[in-house]
Design a protein around this motif. Structure first.
Motif, short mmCIF file in Angstrom:
data_model
loop_
_atom_site.label_atom_id
_atom_site.label_comp_id
_atom_site.label_asym_id
_atom_site.label_seq_id
_atom_site.Cartn_x
_atom_site.Cartn_y
_atom_site.Cartn_z
N ALA A 176 -6.69 -4.22 -6.46
CA ALA A 176 -7.49 -3.09 -6.02
C ALA A 176 -6.72 -2.20 -5.06
O ALA A 176 -5.81 -2.65 -4.37
CB ALA A 176 -8.77 -3.58 -5.35
N VAL A 207 -13.36 0.42 -2.12
CA VAL A 207 -12.42 0.36 -3.23
C VAL A 207 -12.44 1.68 -4.02
O VAL A 207 -13.50 2.16 -4.42
CB VAL A 207 -12.70 -0.84 -4.15
CG1 VAL A 207 -11.80 -0.81 -5.38
CG2 VAL A 207 -12.50 -2.14 -3.38
N ALA A 211 -7.88 0.45 -1.99
CA ALA A 211 -9.05 0.85 -1.20
C ALA A 211 -8.64 1.75 -0.05
O ALA A 211 -7.50 1.74 0.39
CB ALA A 211 -9.76 -0.39 -0.66
N VAL A 245 -9.54 -0.12 -9.37
CA VAL A 245 -9.34 -1.52 -9.71
C VAL A 245 -8.59 -1.59 -11.04
O VAL A 245 -8.87 -0.80 -11.95
CB VAL A 245 -10.69 -2.27 -9.84
CG1 VAL A 245 -10.49 -3.69 -10.34
CG2 VAL A 245 -11.43 -2.28 -8.51
#
Length: 132
Positions: free
Chosen positions: A121, A72, A123, A75
């Motif tokens: 998120a 990630v 990533a 966020v």
């Protein structure tokens, strides 16, 4: 090329959106709320429990894209009450014990289904294989 990510290990999308979309090297999750894959809504649970379920959902969606919480990059946490920040943060920190991602946390006027937290998120997938 854009790929759509879907898994039964997280709540199904309930509108005109996907659980996540990805390119060759980045995955974007939809906002995840404290809803179990079986459809149990945890809106009345303490914010720590809601945060745990939302992050478990994020992790499941990332796994379907061949990524993990360690991948990630960013966020965003939406809280219906910013006073819940400390309780959310305590649970959140257990998911990112080393090299935590960049993060924003904001108070929102209202969240879907009356929940206290929603988490999304971004990533890296490092060339993950196609998942549909």
């Amino acid at each position: 090329m854009k790929r759509t990510i879907s898994t039964d290990d997280a709540p199904a999308a309930v509108g005109a959106y996907s659980q996540a979309t990805a390119t060759d090297d980045v995955v974007f999750t939809a906002g995840q709320i404290p809803l179990t894959p079986d459809g149990e809504l945890l809106a009345d649970a303490p914010i720590a429990e809601q945060t745990e379920q939302a992050l478990d959902n994020v992790a499941a969606v990332l796994a379907a894209a061949d990524a993990s919480m360690a991948d990630v990059l960013k966020v965003t946490v939406y809280l219906d009450d910013i006073d819940d920040f400390d309780a959310m943060n305590e649970t959140y920190a257990t998911y990112f014990e080393t090299e935590p991602p960049a993060r924003s946390a904001v108070e929102a006027a209202a969240l879907p289904k009356g929940v206290g937290v929603e988490i999304e998120a971004v990533a890296t997938t490092d060339g993950a294989t196609d998942q549909a």
